[in-house]
Design an enzyme around this catalytic site. Structure first.
Site, mmCIF file in Angstrom:
data_model
loop_
_atom_site.group_PDB
_atom_site.id
_atom_site.type_symbol
_atom_site.label_atom_id
_atom_site.label_comp_id
_atom_site.label_asym_id
_atom_site.label_seq_id
_atom_site.Cartn_x
_atom_site.Cartn_y
_atom_site.Cartn_z
ATOM 1 N N HIS A 68 0.821 -1.232 -0.067
ATOM 2 C CA HIS A 68 -0.040 0.055 -0.114
ATOM 3 C C HIS A 68 0.784 1.250 -0.008
ATOM 4 O O HIS A 68 1.207 1.753 1.181
ATOM 5 C CB HIS A 68 -0.810 0.032 1.272
ATOM 6 N N HIS A 70 1.669 4.981 -2.101
ATOM 7 C CA HIS A 70 1.011 6.060 -3.045
ATOM 8 C C HIS A 70 2.340 6.769 -3.551
ATOM 9 O O HIS A 70 2.895 7.687 -2.790
ATOM 10 C CB HIS A 70 0.112 7.048 -2.415
ATOM 11 N N LEU A 71 2.513 6.493 -4.732
ATOM 12 C CA LEU A 71 3.682 6.963 -5.360
ATOM 13 C C LEU A 71 3.242 8.175 -6.232
ATOM 14 O O LEU A 71 4.459 9.002 -6.626
ATOM 15 C CB LEU A 71 4.452 5.989 -6.295
ATOM 16 N N ARG A 72 2.064 8.629 -6.747
ATOM 17 C CA ARG A 72 1.549 9.813 -7.157
ATOM 18 C C ARG A 72 1.927 9.937 -8.421
ATOM 19 O O ARG A 72 1.471 11.105 -9.184
ATOM 20 C CB ARG A 72 2.226 10.964 -6.265
ATOM 21 N N ASP A 162 -8.318 2.443 -3.961
ATOM 22 C CA ASP A 162 -8.066 2.953 -2.423
ATOM 23 C C ASP A 162 -8.044 4.508 -2.612
ATOM 24 O O ASP A 162 -7.784 5.204 -3.416
ATOM 25 C CB ASP A 162 -6.748 2.402 -2.169
ATOM 26 N N HIS A 189 -10.811 -0.248 0.303
ATOM 27 C CA HIS A 189 -10.639 1.115 1.218
ATOM 28 C C HIS A 189 -12.199 1.076 1.926
ATOM 29 O O HIS A 189 -13.106 1.393 1.275
ATOM 30 C CB HIS A 189 -10.248 2.216 0.627
ATOM 31 N N HIS A 242 -5.610 -1.045 5.541
ATOM 32 C CA HIS A 242 -5.906 -0.228 6.866
ATOM 33 C C HIS A 242 -6.901 -0.364 7.850
ATOM 34 O O HIS A 242 -7.697 0.970 7.967
ATOM 35 C CB HIS A 242 -5.549 1.494 6.562
ATOM 36 N N ASP A 315 0.521 2.590 3.573
ATOM 37 C CA ASP A 315 -0.323 3.895 3.434
ATOM 38 C C ASP A 315 0.689 4.980 3.011
ATOM 39 O O ASP A 315 -0.264 6.313 3.499
ATOM 40 C CB ASP A 315 -1.683 3.891 4.214
ATOM 41 N N HIS A 319 2.034 14.465 0.302
ATOM 42 C CA HIS A 319 1.586 15.643 0.068
ATOM 43 C C HIS A 319 2.326 16.635 -0.156
ATOM 44 O O HIS A 319 3.170 16.793 0.865
ATOM 45 C CB HIS A 319 0.128 15.799 0.815
#
Ligand SMILES: [Zn+2]
Length: 454
Positions: A68, A70-72, A162, A189, A242, A315, A319
């Site tokens: 899990h 988030h590589l964006r 997710d 999710h 999660h 997770d 940002h």
């Protein structure tokens, strides 16, 4: 801490790791050559060309596998890129990460998952496994091309919307049925959307005092209860992302006792932090699902220790600062986690006596590799196996400093905390992607020397 270009031809370099504690137990040497562990045992002969690493006092573990992350990229390169996110992963002790589908464009076609897969191969720090979206555009209305993503070069096996819940029970049922053909898994999710409209934090005593709209535990638990029944009905594999409440742990325990093919994940932050932190109104603590109560934290730790919860997933959700350094109500939800996961799990599970390092390897590497179908990862540290190995100093302590991290995200909720555990080497397919210079010195490593420098 040095990171080394993983794309350099590692070719002929042989590494002999001396006196590592294998999974925290017996001490042995490991020989790494040509991408493989070629020998494990006491006092191995050193080949002439071998670089010798003194690992006395260090624990050798299989490289961690995150289900899990988030590589964006594509689309939100201001938050993270495959390059920065995977470098952060290597520093954190990971050798594989699953890249969540909520990029822009969404990873809902063979083309996008192949693009993420290629970016991962090019950066080379870890094995990047794209997660495919369950529904087109994460809109929750129409199934994405799951089969085409499974058949693509990226060989997708994990599917998730997710960030959003697949709340339509008919779509969820169809998705579960569809992925059964190639033994895929739907990672949910779990968040009932109507019960969480406008929610800002956990619903409870603290939200009542602060006057913030609450996010009730039942919003998570009702979806998990529905989904384990759907998984039972379809005979398909369900993974619950999660898990954050004590009630969710109870429902998953109930389902497992009945043979439902369900696995579950907990994040490091839900193992350590509670909603009391929201009293500070610091948006670094704003996350989805929200931080819960101390009783929930205790239930999550017990659930992970007894196997009800199968794995730790970070997770990792970077940002840009402007989305976190603002009013609570406007702030984005999410926390970084790749570079602190090992430390938080050591602190909450191992240093509390709830789990040993073998258990750590199970929940951070062996089982996530099985769930995500990453055949080359989570393997035993034995001759003939791929050399995905980390060396951890469990005695080192450090104060978490997000400004020294490789991730572009500065939104670590652990900033300023002193935590145990330091990854001093990460070998990915035999390449040392992380190698602490201090390992070659004849004296013990001090905290200064092994500063967490990306
Ligand atoms: Zn999520």
């Amino acid at each position: 801490m040095n990171t080394q270009n993983p794309n350099a031809p590692a070719a002929a370099v042989t590494y002999l790791i001396r006196n590592a504690s294998i999974l925290g137990r017996d001490t042995a040497d490991l020989l790494i050559r040509g991408g493989l562990i070629t020998a494990v045992g006491p006092a191995l002969d050193a080949p002439e060309d071998a670089k010798v690493i003194d690992a006395a006092g260090l624990i050798a573990l299989p490289g961690m596998v995150d289900l899990h992350t988030h590589l964006r990229e594509p689309g939100r390169e201001d938050a993270e890129t495959v390059e920065t996110g995977t470098r952060a992963a290597a520093l954190g002790g990971f050798t594989a990460v699953h890249a969540m589908a909520n990029s822009n464009p969404v990873a809902d076609t063979a083309g996008v998952v192949e693009q993420v897969h290629s970016l991962g191969r090019r950066s080379g720090w870890v094995d990047v496994r794209p997660v495919g979206a369950v529904t087109v555009g994460l809109e929750g209305e129409q199934l994405a091309e799951l089969g085409a993503m499974a058949d693509s070069r990226a060989r997708v096996r994990v599917f998730s919307d997710d960030g959003k819940c697949v709340s339509d029970p008919v779509l969820m049922r169809r998705a579960l049925e569809y992925v059964k053909a190639f033994d895929g898994v739907i990672a949910q999710h779990a968040q009932e959307p109507r019960l969480t409209e406008g929610a800002q934090m956990n619903e409870g005593d603290v939200s009542a005092v602060l006057g913030l709209a609450g996010w009730p535990a039942v919003a998570e638990e009702s979806i998990i209860a529905r989904d384990v029944l759907l998984a039972q009905h379809t005979g398909s594999r369900l993974h619950v992302c999660h898990v954050s409440t004590a009630g969710s742990v109870e429902i998953i325990r109930w389902a497992k006792e009945r043979g439902v093919r369900v696995t579950a994940e907990v994040t490091p932050h839900h193992l350590l932090l509670t909603d009391e932190l929201v009293r500070s109104y610091d948006p670094v603590y704003k996350v989805n699902p929200p931080l819960r109560t101390a009783a929930d934290v205790e239930a999550l730790r017990r659930g992970l220790a007894d196997g009800t919860i199968d794995i730790v997933g970070t997770d990792h959700a970077p940002h840009p600062s402007e989305h976190k350094e603002c009013e609570w109500a406007q702030a984005a939800m999410g926390m970084t986690g790749l570079e602190t996961a090992l430390s938080v799990v050591q602190h909450t599970m191992i240093d509390t006596g709830m789990m040993d390092w073998e258990g750590f390897a199970r929940v951070t590497s062996v089982t996530p590799a099985v769930i995500g179908a990453v055949e080359t990862q989570g393997r035993p540290l034995a001759a003939g196996e791929p050399a995905n190995v980390i060396l951890v100093n469990p005695s080192a302590r450090r104060t978490v400093d997000p400004n020294k991290m490789a991730s572009k995200g500065r939104n670590s909720p652990f900033a300023g905390l002193e935590l145990p555990g330091l990854v001093q080497a990460t070998f990915f397919a035999g390449h040392p992607t992380v190698l602490d210079a201090a390992l070659n010195t004849p004296h013990p490593v001090s905290t200064e020397e092994s500063a967490w420098i990306a």
